[in-house]
Design a protein around this motif. Sequence first.
Motif, mmCIF file in Angstrom:
data_model
loop_
_atom_site.group_PDB
_atom_site.id
_atom_site.type_symbol
_atom_site.label_atom_id
_atom_site.label_comp_id
_atom_site.label_asym_id
_atom_site.label_seq_id
_atom_site.Cartn_x
_atom_site.Cartn_y
_atom_site.Cartn_z
ATOM 1 N N LEU A 44 -45.849 19.296 15.154
ATOM 2 C CA LEU A 44 -46.768 20.182 15.876
ATOM 3 C C LEU A 44 -46.076 20.891 17.024
ATOM 4 C CD1 LEU A 44 -50.038 18.044 15.934
ATOM 5 C CD2 LEU A 44 -49.233 19.670 14.216
ATOM 6 N N ASP A 45 -44.984 20.283 17.544
ATOM 7 C CA ASP A 45 -44.242 20.911 18.641
ATOM 8 C C ASP A 45 -43.316 22.011 18.123
ATOM 9 O OD1 ASP A 45 -42.808 18.843 17.325
ATOM 10 O OD2 ASP A 45 -41.312 18.860 18.923
ATOM 11 N N GLN A 46 -43.257 22.170 16.789
ATOM 12 C CA GLN A 46 -42.440 23.251 16.214
ATOM 13 C C GLN A 46 -43.306 24.111 15.291
ATOM 14 O OE1 GLN A 46 -38.821 21.790 14.420
ATOM 15 N NE2 GLN A 46 -37.918 21.298 16.394
ATOM 16 N N GLY A 47 -44.535 24.366 15.735
ATOM 17 C CA GLY A 47 -45.413 25.255 14.971
ATOM 18 C C GLY A 47 -45.882 24.676 13.654
ATOM 19 N N GLY A 48 -45.852 23.347 13.537
ATOM 20 C CA GLY A 48 -46.342 22.708 12.313
ATOM 21 C C GLY A 48 -45.337 22.703 11.172
ATOM 22 N N ARG A 49 -44.057 22.935 11.472
ATOM 23 C CA ARG A 49 -43.031 22.927 10.404
ATOM 24 C C ARG A 49 -43.008 21.566 9.712
ATOM 25 N NH1 ARG A 49 -37.697 25.125 13.107
ATOM 26 N NH2 ARG A 49 -36.935 25.365 10.989
ATOM 27 N N ARG A 50 -42.768 21.598 8.401
ATOM 28 C CA ARG A 50 -42.963 20.398 7.592
ATOM 29 C C ARG A 50 -41.672 19.839 7.001
ATOM 30 N NH1 ARG A 50 -48.809 20.629 4.653
ATOM 31 N NH2 ARG A 50 -49.958 21.087 6.567
ATOM 32 N N VAL A 51 -41.642 18.530 6.885
ATOM 33 C CA VAL A 51 -40.535 17.831 6.236
ATOM 34 C C VAL A 51 -41.131 16.887 5.197
ATOM 35 C CG1 VAL A 51 -38.550 16.308 6.549
ATOM 36 C CG2 VAL A 51 -39.209 17.882 8.385
ATOM 37 N N TYR A 52 -40.759 17.080 3.965
ATOM 38 C CA TYR A 52 -41.254 16.278 2.848
ATOM 39 C C TYR A 52 -40.489 14.948 2.828
ATOM 40 C CZ TYR A 52 -43.469 16.005 -1.785
ATOM 41 O OH TYR A 52 -44.251 15.682 -2.859
ATOM 42 N N ALA A 53 -41.206 13.824 2.693
ATOM 43 C CA ALA A 53 -40.553 12.503 2.668
ATOM 44 C C ALA A 53 -39.964 12.242 1.290
ATOM 45 C CB ALA A 53 -41.564 11.417 3.027
ATOM 46 N N ARG A 54 -38.765 12.759 1.083
ATOM 47 C CA ARG A 54 -38.084 12.524 -0.187
ATOM 48 C C ARG A 54 -36.590 12.356 0.073
ATOM 49 N NH1 ARG A 54 -38.892 18.379 -3.142
ATOM 50 N NH2 ARG A 54 -38.466 19.670 -1.350
ATOM 51 N N ALA A 55 -35.944 11.704 -0.887
ATOM 52 C CA ALA A 55 -34.563 11.266 -0.683
ATOM 53 C C ALA A 55 -33.602 12.422 -0.421
ATOM 54 C CB ALA A 55 -34.099 10.464 -1.894
ATOM 55 N N VAL A 56 -33.819 13.573 -1.030
ATOM 56 C CA VAL A 56 -32.873 14.680 -0.823
ATOM 57 C C VAL A 56 -32.902 15.195 0.606
ATOM 58 C CG1 VAL A 56 -32.755 15.545 -3.190
ATOM 59 C CG2 VAL A 56 -34.529 16.389 -1.657
ATOM 60 N N ASN A 57 -33.926 14.828 1.365
ATOM 61 C CA ASN A 57 -34.023 15.300 2.747
ATOM 62 C C ASN A 57 -33.414 14.339 3.759
ATOM 63 O OD1 ASN A 57 -35.236 17.665 1.993
ATOM 64 N ND2 ASN A 57 -37.318 16.900 2.243
#
Length: 308
Positions: A44-57
């Motif tokens: 939320l502190d970065q405009g709601g940018r998202r990170v998917y919980a997956r191994a490649v990340n």
Amino acid sequence: MPRSNQRTLKKSAECVGIGLHSGRPVSMRLNPAPAGHGIVFARLDQGGRRVYARAVNVVRTSFATTLSENGCSISTTEHLMSALYALEIDNVLVELDGAEVPILDGSAAPFIYLIHEAGIFELGAARPRLVLEKPLSVSEQGGRITASPAPSFSVDYSINFDHPLVGSQNFRGSISCKSYLSEIATARTFCFLRDVEALRRQGLALGGCLENAIVVGDDGILNDSLRFEDEFVRHKVLDLIGDLALLGMLFVGHVRAERAGHRLHTRLVQEILARPDAWRFEGSTEVAAHHIPSRPAMVAGGSQTASL
Ligand SMILES: [Zn+2]
């Protein structure tokens, strides 16, 4: 027997804590999400940018697992992921106003409490399961993990630290929701007092204290007591489950880990996903497809880590 349908939360639940490594306060809200959504972090502190919980990340595994996508990062995800996996929650939007999941008491127990406060809702879609059919292994720097076919998820984890208060410990058992709650969830993260200054010079463990970690001094534990005699290896199992959760599917197989840590846990997950000849899908393949790597992931970090 695990449930066959995907699950989410009935309503949102939130908490406030500090980041173990950053030492900064952070608010976290767990929100319901539809089938096929997966576990997704939103800054939320970065405009709601998202990170998917997956191994490649996974981009970093030094003393915690850090996920990053499109330049947005979330650290210390493993204890929350472990709790969600153990309670068979497939779909949640995790909103944070900082870069790190709060450490709370250093175990998965506060997350379990939060999930129970929100309630659990069963969705009308099948849960994806990854059923291992051939053995796989990864190893480095004296650490090794082997995954082999088995009728359900079980773990055999060994640690061996050069410290008389920890030494050699082994945990062996089937992992079910029930066994996780009674044997794993409350095991806290740990570190050695002799390493604390070095960690802090690296900008790590700035929020660490006796309220959120077991601190092992030369002559004894600095905390009042342990929650289990072998709490250290139980926490390693908690971490393994949190890292395995990045498969995005229920894992059916046996995992034997010796002197491992987040880096090796993550390498196992990446090895599994890179070897589709070694397993089969059951349930919803639509969700599972999100987790297959499209690029090789580089992971930084050491082998058997003391902690976190
Ligand atoms: Zn941990």
